[in-house]
Design an enzyme around this catalytic site. Structure first.
Site, PDB file in Angstrom:
ATOM      1  N   GLU A 287      -3.004  13.842  25.338  1.00  0.00           N
ATOM      2  CA  GLU A 287      -2.646  14.234  23.984  1.00  0.00           C
ATOM      3  C   GLU A 287      -2.396  15.380  23.555  1.00  0.00           C
ATOM      4  O   GLU A 287      -1.072  15.951  23.068  1.00  0.00           O
ATOM      5  CB  GLU A 287      -3.345  13.285  22.778  1.00  0.00           C
TER       6      GLU A 287
ATOM      7  N   HIS B 163       0.324  14.951  16.092  1.00  0.00           N
ATOM      8  CA  HIS B 163      -0.729  14.003  16.712  1.00  0.00           C
ATOM      9  C   HIS B 163       0.193  12.934  17.468  1.00  0.00           C
ATOM     10  O   HIS B 163       1.335  12.705  17.383  1.00  0.00           O
ATOM     11  CB  HIS B 163      -1.251  13.162  15.974  1.00  0.00           C
TER      12      HIS B 163
ATOM     13  N   GLU C 187       1.983  11.077  13.234  1.00  0.00           N
ATOM     14  CA  GLU C 187       1.445  10.395  14.377  1.00  0.00           C
ATOM     15  C   GLU C 187       2.853   9.932  15.044  1.00  0.00           C
ATOM     16  O   GLU C 187       3.831   9.008  14.828  1.00  0.00           O
ATOM     17  CB  GLU C 187       0.981   9.083  14.076  1.00  0.00           C
TER      18      GLU C 187
END
Length: 191
Positions: A27, A80, A155
């Site tokens: 990530e 994110h 996100e």
């Protein structure tokens, strides 16, 4: 009044904290790529962008918001990728503060809509998450608000979902998402 300056962070998972991983991707690497792209698009529109990191280093949550405050930023955006125990969870969502003075629901909604459209993911919308004390659950949003700066967590998609992951790791989709995110911020700030 604070000038129009945007710090871009690339998630609290950096350096020694990889965050989630899936399909051989970390990530932190996806986040850093997207953050640099978003920052580049914002700078091209005249915004001053401060990055909490530009390489694979660790910066604490508190140091990130301290940095934003010390630079005089008026928006803190944390980049994110999501993850879930269910591989069917998918889509883009943006978290904003529960504190009314720092709640940027309209901006969060615009970013979520723009990024989900660019990534061709479902739009999970703008959300808040309250911690046990009634404050914001997420540290970067909570500590940004405490310093007088609205904070958002974007996100982009779920690394645990194969469709989202294929887009999150595609350079063409990363560019589309970053451009859409930057344009949503600029349009909001200019309105």
């Amino acid at each position: 009044p604070r000038s129009t300056l945007f710090p871009y962070t690339t998630l609290f998972r950096s350096g020694s904290d990889d965050g989630t991983s899936s399909g051989g991707y970390d990530e932190k690497d996806i986040n850093l790529t997207i953050a640099k792209l978003v920052g580049g698009y914002l700078e091209a529109e005249g915004a001053k962008v401060y990055y909490t990191r530009t390489s694979d280093t660790y910066v604490s949550l508190t140091d990130r918001t301290d940095y934003a405050y010390n630079k005089g930023c008026n928006l803190f955006v944390s980049i994110h990728c999501n993850s879930s125990s269910s591989s069917s969870a998918a889509g883009t969502e943006v978290y904003y503060s529960v504190k009314s003075a720092y709640a940027k629901k309209t901006l969060a909604s615009k970013i979520s809509s723009a990024v989900s459209s660019a990534l061709d993911t479902s739009n999970r919308g703008a959300k808040t998450k309250t911690g046990s004390s009634g404050n914001d659950y997420y540290s970067v949003i909570r500590t940004s608000a405490a310093k007088g700066i609205p904070g958002l967590i974007v996100e982009h998609g779920f690394m645990s979902n194969s469709s989202d992951l294929s887009k999150l790791t595609s350079s063409s989709y990363q560019k589309k998402a970053a451009k859409a995110e930057a344009e949503a911020i600029i349009k909001y700030w200019n309105s």
